[in-house]
Design an enzyme around this catalytic site. Structure first.
Site, PDB file in Angstrom:
ATOM      1  N   ASP A   6      44.328  35.048  36.090  1.00  0.00           N
ATOM      2  CA  ASP A   6      43.567  35.204  37.337  1.00  0.00           C
ATOM      3  C   ASP A   6      43.928  36.535  38.011  1.00  0.00           C
ATOM      4  OD1 ASP A   6      42.025  34.616  39.585  1.00  0.00           O
ATOM      5  OD2 ASP A   6      43.589  33.370  40.513  1.00  0.00           O
ATOM      6  N   LEU A   7      43.361  37.619  37.477  1.00  0.00           N
ATOM      7  CA  LEU A   7      43.661  38.947  38.040  1.00  0.00           C
ATOM      8  C   LEU A   7      42.559  39.438  38.972  1.00  0.00           C
ATOM      9  CD1 LEU A   7      45.220  40.709  34.905  1.00  0.00           C
ATOM     10  CD2 LEU A   7      46.363  39.414  36.716  1.00  0.00           C
ATOM     11  N   LYS A   8      41.484  38.689  39.058  1.00  0.00           N
ATOM     12  CA  LYS A   8      40.374  38.981  39.994  1.00  0.00           C
ATOM     13  C   LYS A   8      39.999  40.467  39.980  1.00  0.00           C
ATOM     14  CE  LYS A   8      41.260  35.124  43.165  1.00  0.00           C
ATOM     15  NZ  LYS A   8      42.607  34.683  42.807  1.00  0.00           N
ATOM     16  N   LYS A  18      47.901  28.817  35.177  1.00  0.00           N
ATOM     17  CA  LYS A  18      47.229  30.009  35.697  1.00  0.00           C
ATOM     18  C   LYS A  18      48.270  31.069  36.043  1.00  0.00           C
ATOM     19  CE  LYS A  18      45.401  30.463  40.046  1.00  0.00           C
ATOM     20  NZ  LYS A  18      45.724  31.797  40.573  1.00  0.00           N
ATOM     21  N   ASP A  72      36.093  46.498  40.276  1.00  0.00           N
ATOM     22  CA  ASP A  72      36.146  47.954  40.137  1.00  0.00           C
ATOM     23  C   ASP A  72      34.799  48.415  39.578  1.00  0.00           C
ATOM     24  OD1 ASP A  72      37.143  50.635  39.779  1.00  0.00           O
ATOM     25  OD2 ASP A  72      39.154  49.802  39.565  1.00  0.00           O
ATOM     26  N   ASP A  85      52.479  30.499  40.682  1.00  0.00           N
ATOM     27  CA  ASP A  85      52.654  31.467  41.766  1.00  0.00           C
ATOM     28  C   ASP A  85      54.140  31.597  42.085  1.00  0.00           C
ATOM     29  OD1 ASP A  85      49.935  32.025  41.936  1.00  0.00           O
ATOM     30  OD2 ASP A  85      49.576  30.401  43.353  1.00  0.00           O
ATOM     31  N   THR A 123      38.341  30.692  48.677  1.00  0.00           N
ATOM     32  CA  THR A 123      38.427  29.473  49.485  1.00  0.00           C
ATOM     33  C   THR A 123      39.231  29.692  50.772  1.00  0.00           C
ATOM     34  OG1 THR A 123      40.158  28.827  47.917  1.00  0.00           O
ATOM     35  CG2 THR A 123      38.045  27.720  47.719  1.00  0.00           C
ATOM     36  N   ARG A 142      50.494  25.284  45.546  1.00  0.00           N
ATOM     37  CA  ARG A 142      51.527  24.786  46.454  1.00  0.00           C
ATOM     38  C   ARG A 142      51.699  23.265  46.500  1.00  0.00           C
ATOM     39  NH1 ARG A 142      49.571  29.137  50.843  1.00  0.00           N
ATOM     40  NH2 ARG A 142      47.698  28.712  49.624  1.00  0.00           N
TER      41      ARG A 142
HETATM   42  O1  C5P Z   1      48.696  27.016  46.576  1.00  0.00           O
HETATM   43  P1  C5P Z   1      47.233  26.800  46.393  1.00  0.00           P
HETATM   44  O2  C5P Z   1      46.907  25.475  45.756  1.00  0.00           O
HETATM   45  O3  C5P Z   1      46.426  27.065  47.634  1.00  0.00           O
HETATM   46  O4  C5P Z   1      46.852  27.922  45.308  1.00  0.00           O
HETATM   47  C1  C5P Z   1      45.578  28.266  44.982  1.00  0.00           C
HETATM   48  C2  C5P Z   1      45.608  29.250  43.864  1.00  0.00           C
HETATM   49  O5  C5P Z   1      44.270  29.506  43.497  1.00  0.00           O
HETATM   50  C3  C5P Z   1      46.243  30.601  44.183  1.00  0.00           C
HETATM   51  O6  C5P Z   1      46.922  31.032  43.008  1.00  0.00           O
HETATM   52  C4  C5P Z   1      45.078  31.503  44.462  1.00  0.00           C
HETATM   53  O7  C5P Z   1      45.304  32.835  44.060  1.00  0.00           O
HETATM   54  C5  C5P Z   1      43.994  30.874  43.597  1.00  0.00           C
HETATM   55  N1  C5P Z   1      42.620  31.075  44.032  1.00  0.00           N
HETATM   56  C6  C5P Z   1      42.150  30.733  45.281  1.00  0.00           C
HETATM   57  N2  C5P Z   1      40.844  30.984  45.622  1.00  0.00           N
HETATM   58  C7  C5P Z   1      40.015  31.516  44.752  1.00  0.00           C
HETATM   59  C8  C5P Z   1      40.489  31.873  43.481  1.00  0.00           C
HETATM   60  C9  C5P Z   1      41.804  31.607  43.143  1.00  0.00           C
HETATM   61  O8  C5P Z   1      42.890  30.172  46.089  1.00  0.00           O
HETATM   62  N3  C5P Z   1      38.754  31.692  45.061  1.00  0.00           N
END
Ligand code: C5P
Length: 239
Positions: free
Chosen positions: A63-65, A35, A68, A13, A119, A216
């Protein structure tokens, strides 16, 4: 056998290829997968996938989620399949057709993973979005419904929190891959940031998670390499 580090998916990220490369060099030996999310893919495009592949040591999770109409999702997934990544995400959303289209577009070249409920979402949010109280009072019910859609559509697995993964494995079997974000190690002081349904690395693994998506707690650590090693040690103690 899967080593402890192989459970760690580091979320790149970051805003640029330059920063991403620094983390790839630093962490390639200490995580099992990188990722690539929206921020980096929008700024750098498929180039980042080539760079990770050249490093040759880890798997790749795009991870482009996607979310559509089925035709658009199928075509987007077909383009992703040509990139040669291991996993790619699509939101489970409202119906199975979009997920089936994603699986069809993948032509077996990439593991399609359904995002159940982010989450960062709480029961209060689910209530405000107009869902019935049976879902807002117990988000795992919504996660289970969506996981079933993903399973029935032929997805390789789902993204869910470490709190729901046990139920997912019990109902859909060990082979249905569970990737869990919202990971917050105790030693990080459990700073939740925008995450709501969190677990420690050990809790998620004990509940049956196949991969821990971690951003993070590694990216923002004083020493990211040490943080990844520390998390792998925590995982090793419970596998
Ligand atoms: O920084 P952190 O550990 O919270 O990052 C979580 C990563 O997981 C982010 O890149 C976020 O986009 C991804 N993610 C998420 N929840 C999901 C799917 C992916 O937090 N359900």
């Amino acid at each position: 056998m899967k080593a402890a580090k192989d459970y760690i998916v580091f979320s790149l990220d970051v805003p640029s290829l330059k920063e991403a490369k620094q983390y790839i060099v630093l962490l390639s030996e200490y995580v099992g997968m990188f990722k690539v999310g929206l921020e980096l893919f929008i700024s750098s495009g498929p180039e980042i996938i080539k760079i990770i592949k050249t490093s040759g040591k880890t798997k790749i999770f795009l991870d482009l989620k996607l979310h559509d109409i089925p035709a658009t999702v199928s075509r987007a997934m077909a383009s992703i399949a040509d990139l040669g990544v291991d996993f790619a995400t699509v939101h489970c959303g409202e119906n199975k057709e979009m997920l089936e289209a994603a699986v069809a577009g993948s032509v077996g070249k990439v593991g399609v993973v359904g995002v159940t409920v982010l989450t960062s979402v709480s029961g209060k949010d689910i209530n405000a979005a107009g869902f019935r109280s049976e879902f807002s009072s117990d988000i795992s019910r919504l996660v289970m419904n969506r996981a079933k859609m993903a399973k029935d559509a032929g997805c390789a697995g789902i993204v869910c929190s470490g709190l729901e993964v046990k139920m997912i494995k019990e109902n859909f079997g060990k082979g249905f891959v569970a990737l869990t974000p919202g990971i917050r190690p105790f030693w990080e002081g459990m700073n939740k940031d925008d995450q709501r349904r969190i677990t420690t690395p050990a809790q998620a693994i004990e509940n049956g998670s196949d991969y821990l998506i971690i951003g993070r707690p590694i990216r923002d650590a004083k020493n990211p390499k040490e943080a990844a090693i520390h998390i792998a040690e925590e995982i090793k103690a419970v596998i």
